[in-house]
Structure formats: C-alpha cells, structure tokens
Design a protein around this motif. Structure first.
Motif, PDB file in Angstrom:
ATOM      1  N   LEU A 177      -5.284  12.426  12.369  1.00  0.00           N
ATOM      2  CA  LEU A 177      -5.077  11.410  11.307  1.00  0.00           C
ATOM      3  C   LEU A 177      -5.620   9.853  11.683  1.00  0.00           C
ATOM      4  CD1 LEU A 177      -0.983  11.983  11.025  1.00  0.00           C
ATOM      5  CD2 LEU A 177      -3.013  12.664   9.547  1.00  0.00           C
ATOM      6  N   VAL A 178      -6.289   9.321  10.484  1.00  0.00           N
ATOM      7  CA  VAL A 178      -7.016   8.007  10.668  1.00  0.00           C
ATOM      8  C   VAL A 178      -6.439   7.052  10.045  1.00  0.00           C
ATOM      9  CG1 VAL A 178      -9.279   6.988  10.324  1.00  0.00           C
ATOM     10  CG2 VAL A 178      -9.222   9.241  11.205  1.00  0.00           C
ATOM     11  N   PRO A 179      -5.840   5.884  10.491  1.00  0.00           N
ATOM     12  CA  PRO A 179      -5.271   4.736   9.812  1.00  0.00           C
ATOM     13  C   PRO A 179      -6.708   3.941   9.165  1.00  0.00           C
ATOM     14  CG  PRO A 179      -5.378   4.244  12.225  1.00  0.00           C
ATOM     15  CD  PRO A 179      -5.865   5.803  12.045  1.00  0.00           C
ATOM     16  N   ASP A 180      -6.309   3.517   7.853  1.00  0.00           N
ATOM     17  CA  ASP A 180      -7.358   2.705   7.107  1.00  0.00           C
ATOM     18  C   ASP A 180      -6.624   1.523   6.538  1.00  0.00           C
ATOM     19  OD1 ASP A 180      -9.802   1.867   6.248  1.00  0.00           O
ATOM     20  OD2 ASP A 180      -9.808   3.533   4.356  1.00  0.00           O
ATOM     21  N   PRO A 181      -6.153   0.834   7.366  1.00  0.00           N
ATOM     22  CA  PRO A 181      -5.153  -0.368   6.796  1.00  0.00           C
ATOM     23  C   PRO A 181      -5.938  -1.289   5.862  1.00  0.00           C
ATOM     24  CG  PRO A 181      -5.837  -0.758   9.087  1.00  0.00           C
ATOM     25  CD  PRO A 181      -6.324   0.650   8.743  1.00  0.00           C
ATOM     26  N   LYS A 182      -7.149  -1.459   6.138  1.00  0.00           N
ATOM     27  CA  LYS A 182      -8.126  -2.419   5.276  1.00  0.00           C
ATOM     28  C   LYS A 182      -8.862  -1.513   4.102  1.00  0.00           C
ATOM     29  CE  LYS A 182      -8.411  -5.891   8.544  1.00  0.00           C
ATOM     30  NZ  LYS A 182      -9.085  -6.646   9.351  1.00  0.00           N
ATOM     31  N   GLN A 183      -8.726  -0.290   4.089  1.00  0.00           N
ATOM     32  CA  GLN A 183      -9.349   0.667   3.074  1.00  0.00           C
ATOM     33  C   GLN A 183     -10.830   0.557   2.992  1.00  0.00           C
ATOM     34  OE1 GLN A 183      -7.789   0.362  -0.795  1.00  0.00           O
ATOM     35  NE2 GLN A 183      -5.887  -0.065  -0.073  1.00  0.00           N
ATOM     36  N   GLU A 184     -11.225   0.100   4.430  1.00  0.00           N
ATOM     37  CA  GLU A 184     -12.728   0.371   4.675  1.00  0.00           C
ATOM     38  C   GLU A 184     -13.312   1.456   4.320  1.00  0.00           C
ATOM     39  OE1 GLU A 184     -12.949  -3.626   7.576  1.00  0.00           O
ATOM     40  OE2 GLU A 184     -12.430  -1.554   8.441  1.00  0.00           O
ATOM     41  N   VAL A 185     -12.787   2.549   4.965  1.00  0.00           N
ATOM     42  CA  VAL A 185     -13.483   3.843   4.906  1.00  0.00           C
ATOM     43  C   VAL A 185     -13.278   4.265   3.463  1.00  0.00           C
ATOM     44  CG1 VAL A 185     -13.283   6.109   5.602  1.00  0.00           C
ATOM     45  CG2 VAL A 185     -13.018   4.373   7.148  1.00  0.00           C
ATOM     46  N   TYR A 186     -12.004   4.398   2.863  1.00  0.00           N
ATOM     47  CA  TYR A 186     -11.811   4.592   1.466  1.00  0.00           C
ATOM     48  C   TYR A 186     -12.616   3.981   0.719  1.00  0.00           C
ATOM     49  CZ  TYR A 186      -9.054   5.227  -2.789  1.00  0.00           C
ATOM     50  OH  TYR A 186      -8.786   5.441  -4.207  1.00  0.00           O
ATOM     51  N   GLN A 187     -12.983   2.758   0.586  1.00  0.00           N
ATOM     52  CA  GLN A 187     -13.584   2.243  -0.248  1.00  0.00           C
ATOM     53  C   GLN A 187     -15.241   2.568  -0.327  1.00  0.00           C
ATOM     54  OE1 GLN A 187     -12.697  -2.013  -0.003  1.00  0.00           O
ATOM     55  NE2 GLN A 187     -10.931  -1.736  -1.021  1.00  0.00           N
ATOM     56  N   ARG A 188     -15.889   3.130   0.705  1.00  0.00           N
ATOM     57  CA  ARG A 188     -17.084   3.962   0.739  1.00  0.00           C
ATOM     58  C   ARG A 188     -17.341   4.964  -0.366  1.00  0.00           C
ATOM     59  NH1 ARG A 188     -20.122   2.836   5.900  1.00  0.00           N
ATOM     60  NH2 ARG A 188     -18.938   0.934   6.669  1.00  0.00           N
ATOM     61  N   TYR A 189     -15.960   5.665  -0.532  1.00  0.00           N
ATOM     62  CA  TYR A 189     -15.975   6.928  -1.493  1.00  0.00           C
ATOM     63  C   TYR A 189     -15.363   6.653  -2.645  1.00  0.00           C
ATOM     64  CZ  TYR A 189     -17.349   9.477   2.865  1.00  0.00           C
ATOM     65  OH  TYR A 189     -17.885   9.833   3.914  1.00  0.00           O
ATOM     66  N   PHE A 190     -14.191   5.949  -2.688  1.00  0.00           N
ATOM     67  CA  PHE A 190     -13.257   5.690  -4.061  1.00  0.00           C
ATOM     68  C   PHE A 190     -13.090   4.327  -4.300  1.00  0.00           C
ATOM     69  CE2 PHE A 190     -12.810   9.629  -2.179  1.00  0.00           C
ATOM     70  CZ  PHE A 190     -13.151  10.630  -2.972  1.00  0.00           C
ATOM     71  N   SER A 191     -12.718   3.793  -5.275  1.00  0.00           N
ATOM     72  CA  SER A 191     -12.274   2.524  -5.658  1.00  0.00           C
ATOM     73  C   SER A 191     -10.907   2.628  -6.040  1.00  0.00           C
ATOM     74  CB  SER A 191     -13.294   1.729  -6.366  1.00  0.00           C
ATOM     75  OG  SER A 191     -13.200   2.591  -7.796  1.00  0.00           O
ATOM     76  N   LYS A 192     -10.323   3.772  -6.468  1.00  0.00           N
ATOM     77  CA  LYS A 192      -9.025   3.949  -6.998  1.00  0.00           C
ATOM     78  C   LYS A 192      -8.405   5.466  -6.875  1.00  0.00           C
ATOM     79  CE  LYS A 192      -6.596   2.152 -11.235  1.00  0.00           C
ATOM     80  NZ  LYS A 192      -6.884   1.654 -12.546  1.00  0.00           N
TER      81      LYS A 192
END
Length: 178
Positions: free
Chosen positions: A124-139
């Motif tokens: 499990l990886v925390p992504d509190p600022k959505q830095e990893v998420y935003q490399r792949y998706f915006s929503k």
C-alpha cells in the motif's frame, strides 16, 4: 397521443437513455486517462506503508499491477479484498509479479489502518498529494494499470467491477506473465 403509443415511447427512452449515459461516462473516463496501452508507464518512486522504497523502473522484469483507489469510493475496499484473494495470494510466490495499491489522497496512517482492518497484505502506497496518481489520471478511481515486464502498459481498467473485473485482470496477467 394514445396510451399504448406513449408507453412505447417511454419504454424506448428508458432503453436508449442508459446507453447514452454509459457512453458519456466512458468518454469522460477516457478524457481523464493520461496514459494508453502500449506506451511506457510513467516512472515514479514512492514509499510503502512499511517504509520500503519502490521505483517502478527498478521493477523491470516483473509484471506490475498498479491499483489506484480512494476510500471515498466504497467499492474500492471490496475490490481490494478481491485483489488480495484472487490475484495477490495466487501470485504471491512469483518472483516476476508485484501488486501496488496507491491510495489517492491518503496518508500513511490511513492506509495502515485500512490495510489492517481489511487484511490487505500487498503493498500500500500513500499518495496524499496525488503525485503518482496525476502521472496516470486526472480524475476517477478506482483505476487499474498492468505494466508489462518491459515497462510498457498492457492493460487499463476504470471503475469497480469487482469479480468481473478480477476475471479480466487475471486474463491480462496470464498474457504478461508468460
């Protein structure tokens, strides 16, 4: 207009309108997906809840499932339980497989609690600022990405589909784990 004709029109509208709604959702998901099957997966480095550092590019030679989730979408926890039982536990002993769940907007403490309460044993990886998420998706969450052993994206899936989605994911993994 007579009653039978009106009922026919209403029945047709109820049949056709959901198709448009699903198509609108699919277009919205596609518009907010920043990666495509076939391209190289965007690299990132992160820390797991057990303080291990993971760099995606260092996992070349492994098939990697990235599962982006948020507990604000209740179905994500149910789907993670399916991932635990139907994917992770079945592939646990393979040296060429990794499953990483990335908690969009979540802190380490939240994920430690969520993992413990739900008996989740994969990373499990925390992504509190959505830095990893935003490399792949915006929503939108959940989102699932399968990265081939060479680092290319083999599979993308959006939304919670629980057992049906797990079957699709298993089929994609069979291909990349050959």
């Amino acid at each position: 207009m007579n009653r039978p004709a009106l009922l026919l029109i209403v029945a047709l509208m109820l049949t056709v309108c959901p198709i448009f709604a699903v198509e609108d959702v699919n277009q919205e998901v596609k518009k907010n997906t920043l990666v495509e099957v076939g391209q190289m997966a965007p690299d990132f480095t992160c820390k797991t809840t057990d303080s291990r550092t993971i760099t995606l590019s260092a996992l070349k030679g492994k098939a990697v499932v990235l599962y982006f989730f948020s507990t604000s979408v209740g179905a994500c926890i149910t789907e993670m339980q399916y991932l635990e039982k139907e994917i992770f536990q079945k592939l646990l002993n393979r040296h060429d497989f990794q499953l990483i769940a990335i908690g969009r907007g979540h802190s380490r403490e939240e994920l430690v609690r969520i993992g413990g309460e739900n008996k989740i044993t994969f990373s499990l990886v925390p992504d509190p600022k959505q830095e990893v998420y935003q490399r792949y998706f915006s929503k939108f969450v959940p989102q699932t990405v399968v990265v081939r052993k060479d680092g290319g994206i083999a599979y993308l899936a959006s939304g919670s589909r629980e057992s049906a989605g797990i079957a699709d994911l298993q089929a994609a993994l069979q291909v990349v784990l050959r």
